[in-house]
Structures are given as C-alpha cells and as structure tokens.
Design a protein around this motif. Structure first.
Motif, short mmCIF file in Angstrom:
data_model
loop_
_atom_site.label_atom_id
_atom_site.label_comp_id
_atom_site.label_asym_id
_atom_site.label_seq_id
_atom_site.Cartn_x
_atom_site.Cartn_y
_atom_site.Cartn_z
N SER A 1 0.82 -1.22 0.00
CA SER A 1 0.00 0.00 0.00
C SER A 1 0.85 1.27 0.00
CB SER A 1 -0.93 0.01 1.22
OG SER A 1 -0.17 0.05 2.43
N ASP A 2 2.16 1.13 0.24
CA ASP A 2 3.05 2.30 0.29
C ASP A 2 3.73 2.59 -1.03
OD1 ASP A 2 3.01 3.16 3.17
OD2 ASP A 2 3.60 1.06 3.45
N VAL A 3 3.39 1.85 -2.08
CA VAL A 3 4.02 2.08 -3.38
C VAL A 3 3.00 1.91 -4.51
CG1 VAL A 3 4.78 -0.34 -3.53
CG2 VAL A 3 5.94 1.39 -4.90
N ASN A 4 3.11 2.75 -5.52
CA ASN A 4 2.26 2.67 -6.71
C ASN A 4 3.08 2.08 -7.85
OD1 ASN A 4 0.54 3.03 -8.86
ND2 ASN A 4 0.66 5.28 -8.87
N LEU A 5 2.94 0.80 -8.06
CA LEU A 5 3.76 0.11 -9.06
C LEU A 5 3.38 0.46 -10.49
CD1 LEU A 5 4.02 -3.47 -7.47
CD2 LEU A 5 5.66 -1.59 -7.34
N THR A 6 2.25 1.09 -10.68
CA THR A 6 1.82 1.46 -12.04
C THR A 6 2.18 2.91 -12.39
OG1 THR A 6 -0.39 2.16 -11.28
CG2 THR A 6 -0.11 -0.15 -11.90
N ALA A 7 2.85 3.61 -11.47
CA ALA A 7 3.24 5.00 -11.73
C ALA A 7 4.25 5.07 -12.87
CB ALA A 7 3.83 5.63 -10.48
N PRO A 8 4.24 6.16 -13.64
CA PRO A 8 5.23 6.33 -14.71
C PRO A 8 6.65 6.35 -14.13
CG PRO A 8 3.46 7.94 -14.91
CD PRO A 8 3.28 7.27 -13.59
N LYS A 9 7.61 6.22 -15.00
CA LYS A 9 9.01 6.16 -14.57
C LYS A 9 9.45 7.48 -13.97
CE LYS A 9 13.51 4.51 -16.10
NZ LYS A 9 14.21 3.67 -17.09
N LEU A 10 9.87 7.44 -12.71
CA LEU A 10 10.32 8.64 -11.99
C LEU A 10 11.85 8.73 -11.93
CD1 LEU A 10 9.59 11.15 -10.26
CD2 LEU A 10 9.46 9.62 -8.27
N TYR A 11 12.53 7.58 -12.00
CA TYR A 11 13.98 7.56 -11.88
C TYR A 11 14.62 6.90 -13.10
CZ TYR A 11 12.60 8.26 -7.00
OH TYR A 11 12.03 8.74 -5.84
N THR A 12 15.80 7.36 -13.46
CA THR A 12 16.54 6.75 -14.56
C THR A 12 17.24 5.48 -14.07
OG1 THR A 12 18.57 7.99 -14.11
CG2 THR A 12 16.96 9.02 -15.59
N ASP A 13 17.65 4.66 -15.00
CA ASP A 13 18.34 3.42 -14.64
C ASP A 13 19.65 3.67 -13.87
OD1 ASP A 13 16.25 2.28 -15.94
OD2 ASP A 13 17.42 1.32 -17.52
N PRO A 14 20.50 4.63 -14.28
CA PRO A 14 21.73 4.90 -13.50
C PRO A 14 21.43 5.34 -12.07
CG PRO A 14 21.94 5.84 -15.68
CD PRO A 14 20.51 5.40 -15.55
N PHE A 15 20.35 6.10 -11.87
CA PHE A 15 19.98 6.51 -10.52
C PHE A 15 19.65 5.30 -9.66
CE2 PHE A 15 16.97 7.46 -7.20
CZ PHE A 15 17.47 8.61 -6.60
N MET A 16 18.89 4.37 -10.24
CA MET A 16 18.51 3.18 -9.49
C MET A 16 19.73 2.36 -9.10
SD MET A 16 14.97 1.93 -11.33
CE MET A 16 15.27 2.38 -13.03
N LEU A 17 20.70 2.28 -10.00
CA LEU A 17 21.94 1.55 -9.69
C LEU A 17 22.69 2.26 -8.56
CD1 LEU A 17 23.61 -0.90 -10.64
CD2 LEU A 17 24.90 0.67 -12.09
N SER A 18 22.68 3.59 -8.57
CA SER A 18 23.33 4.36 -7.50
C SER A 18 22.65 4.11 -6.17
CB SER A 18 23.31 5.86 -7.82
OG SER A 18 24.10 6.15 -8.94
N PHE A 19 21.34 3.98 -6.19
CA PHE A 19 20.61 3.69 -4.94
C PHE A 19 21.02 2.34 -4.38
CE2 PHE A 19 17.10 1.50 -2.82
CZ PHE A 19 16.89 2.35 -1.74
N ILE A 20 21.12 1.33 -5.24
CA ILE A 20 21.50 0.00 -4.78
C ILE A 20 22.94 0.00 -4.27
CG2 ILE A 20 21.73 -2.44 -5.40
CD1 ILE A 20 18.84 -1.35 -5.23
N GLU A 21 23.79 0.80 -4.91
CA GLU A 21 25.16 0.95 -4.41
C GLU A 21 25.15 1.49 -2.98
OE1 GLU A 21 28.94 3.93 -4.83
OE2 GLU A 21 27.54 3.84 -6.51
N MET A 22 24.36 2.55 -2.75
CA MET A 22 24.25 3.14 -1.41
C MET A 22 23.62 2.15 -0.43
SD MET A 22 21.90 6.31 -0.08
CE MET A 22 20.44 5.25 -0.18
N PHE A 23 22.56 1.48 -0.87
CA PHE A 23 21.85 0.51 -0.03
C PHE A 23 22.78 -0.61 0.41
CE2 PHE A 23 19.79 -3.71 -0.19
CZ PHE A 23 18.92 -3.61 0.87
N SER A 24 23.55 -1.16 -0.52
CA SER A 24 24.43 -2.28 -0.19
C SER A 24 25.61 -1.83 0.67
CB SER A 24 24.93 -2.95 -1.47
OG SER A 24 25.61 -2.04 -2.31
N LYS A 25 26.12 -0.63 0.40
CA LYS A 25 27.26 -0.11 1.15
C LYS A 25 26.86 0.19 2.60
CE LYS A 25 28.93 3.65 -0.60
NZ LYS A 25 29.65 4.50 -1.55
#
Length: 334
Positions: free
Chosen positions: A76-100
């Motif tokens: 209920s906290d996420v709208n999976l049908t929303a248009p693309k808000l983030y670019t692919d490189p941004f998402m990779l940067s988030f996972i880098e931060m998340f894993s680090k």
C-alpha cells in the motif's frame, strides 16, 4: 533452535533492520517495474531476493520468540503502475548506497549479538550485501555511470606531521595545506551521499500532494545542495575535481509513487546516516577547518531531522520499538 533467549540488543537490531528492509523492498519493487537496462534489472532482482530472505528470517526468529512482527511498509506504500520517476543509473546508484550502508550496519550489528544463529544470519547478510555492492560497482564501471574517487600522486617516501600547523593552517584562507587521502575519502563519500539525497528530495517534493511535506523536501534539497558546494569547494581548493550532480536522474513525472510515510521514513534514515558520516569524518580529518565544517553542518542536519520527526509524530507514522517492562506501571496495576 537455541535455548538462549534473544537479548535486548538482538531484538532491537532485528526490529530496526526489518523496518528498513520493508521500506527498501517497496522501493526496489517499483524499480524492477520501471527499469529498462537488463543488467541493472538483474541487480535489482538480486536485491529483491536478498531483502526477501532477510524478511523471512527475521519473521521466523520473531515468531519463535513470540515477538510481534513490525508493521513496517507494504504494497500500500508504493504505486507500481506509476510512470518512470527515476533513470536506470539513478537506481543503480541507490542499490550501491543501499548495499554499502547495509554492509556497515549489519557488520556493526554483528558485534552486539550473542546467539550463534543470529550471528550466522548477520554474517551471511553481510556476505550477500558485499556481493551486491561489488555487482553495482562492476556494472556502473561497465556503463560509465559509476563515479570513481579522485586519484592523487603517491608520495615517494614516508612522511611525518611536522608541527601543529598541519592541523591549523586550514584556518588560514591564504595558506591551506592540500588535503590528505583520508580527508579526500570522506569529502568524496559525503558529496556522493548528498547528491543522491538531494535527488530523492527533488523526486519526493515533485510527487507528494501534501504542501507541508513538499516544503520539507524542498528544504532538504536546498540543504543538500549547500553541503555539496561546501565539500566541492574543499576539493577544488586542492585542485581535485569533485563529482557532479546528475539532474537527469529524475524524470519530469509528478505522479505519486510512494506514500508520504515511506518518503519521510527514507529521509529520516538518510539524515541519520549523514549525521553518523559527518561525525566519523570530523574525527578522521586532520585540518581544523574541515572539523569545524562537519560539526557545523551536522547541527544543520540534526535540526532538519527534528522537523522531519515532528511531521512523522504528527501523522502517527513512527512505530515503537519493543521496550523493557515498566515495573512501576506493573506495581500501580496491583
């Protein structure tokens, strides 16, 4: 199964990680829906698999101890049908931060645990997150999106600090010594973190329909931009090129993706991380002007975090961690 009861530390560690993982799960689920690059999608799928494994293990441990499972965050906290808000490189940067940050958090948590099964669980999680971090760096390098730390010319021989001026001449605007490698590391990492945090603030302000929360995220973006400039200027003074902000990381979509509760919680995690990073950097830096900057900026982050906490309290979004028994309350009931 073990005969040892969970300690307060173990309960607190698992409780906190469950809440944060439930948040990361909803963010990653959305990323999987909008990602276009197949290699980055593979990283996101792997991330989701690790998060799910952690979720199930903590639930098992809590059920064995008859500890309530935290509510955390859900579909209920996420709208999976929303248009693309983030670019692919941004998402990779988030996972880098998340894993680090996750590798650090679980490693520190390991030192506070007694039970063998919990230590084993945390050890395996650190291994998974380390593997995930290495994946993000390798793919980022391959795609040309990974921002590598600056390089310096190595010294030709071992040198020792020659007097107090090594610490104090950073206060002299006309005669600052160049940054050492440890100081460069902390400036660079805090720069990257602030750039990513500012981008999240931009995307959250852009998609919320709550004016107070929109103002909060706008303030966060402005603070992050200011801190980026402070750290960039320090690097430039030593003729080191700072990383640049990638404004293209956020699209023009204004459709809500995440609940206000989730966005506020993520920002509270990021500000808490910043405070810890600034404290560490202040301790490690040997130029007094850097120490002063980190301490000054940490106060600004703390005041901003308080504003966020007030909003979360007002909306009843803060879950209460398991607490010690209130003996006075028990006696008063008799």
């Amino acid at each position: 199964m073990t005969n040892l009861k969970m300690t307060a530390s173990e309960i607190g560690i698992l409780w906190s990680q469950y809440i944060q993982n439930s948040m990361s799960m909803q963010i990653t689920r959305y990323f999987v829906e909008i990602v276009e690059d197949e290699e980055i999608k593979n990283v996101l799928d792997q991330t989701l698999s690790y998060i799910e494994k952690v979720k199930l293990e903590i639930e098992r441990l809590f059920n064995e101890e008859q500890i309530p499972i935290p509510a955390g965050f859900s579909e209920s906290d996420v709208n999976l049908t929303a248009p693309k808000l983030y670019t692919d490189p941004f998402m990779l940067s988030f996972i880098e931060m998340f894993s680090k940050s996750g590798t650090l958090a679980y490693s520190v948590s390991l030192g506070g645990c007694t039970r063998k099964d919990i230590r084993s669980f945390l050890t395996n999680t650190v291994h998974d997150l380390t593997k995930l971090f290495n994946m993000t760096v390798e793919i980022g390098l391959l795609k040309g999106s990974y921002t590598s730390p600056p390089t310096i010319t190595p010294p030709s021989e071992v040198e020792y600090v020659n007097g107090k001026s090594y610490f104090t001449n950073g206060l002299n605007p006309f005669n600052k010594r160049t940054l050492n490698s440890v100081e460069i590391f902390h400036l660079f990492e805090n720069l990257k973190a602030n750039i990513l945090g500012s981008q999240f603030c931009t995307s959250f302000a852009q998609t919320t329909d709550n004016k107070q929360i929109q103002s909060f995220f706008t303030d966060g973006k402005n603070i992050g931009t200011k801190h980026v400039k402070v750290f960039s200027d320090k690097l430039i003074q030593s003729e080191i090129q700072p990383p640049t902000s990638h404004d293209h990381g956020i699209t023009e979509s204004t459709t809500r993706v995440f609940s206000d509760k989730l966005m506020m919680f993520l920002k509270s995690v990021l500000t808490s991380t910043s405070q810890g990073n600034y404290s560490t950097a202040s301790t490690a830096s040997m130029r007094y002007d850097l120490v002063a900057d980190y301490q000054r900026l940490a106060i600004e982050v703390a005041l901003y975090a308080k504003d966020g906490l007030d909003i979360m309290l007002k909306n009843h979004w803060l879950e209460e961690p398991p607490q010690a028994t209130n003996r006075k309350e028990l006696l008063n009931k008799k």
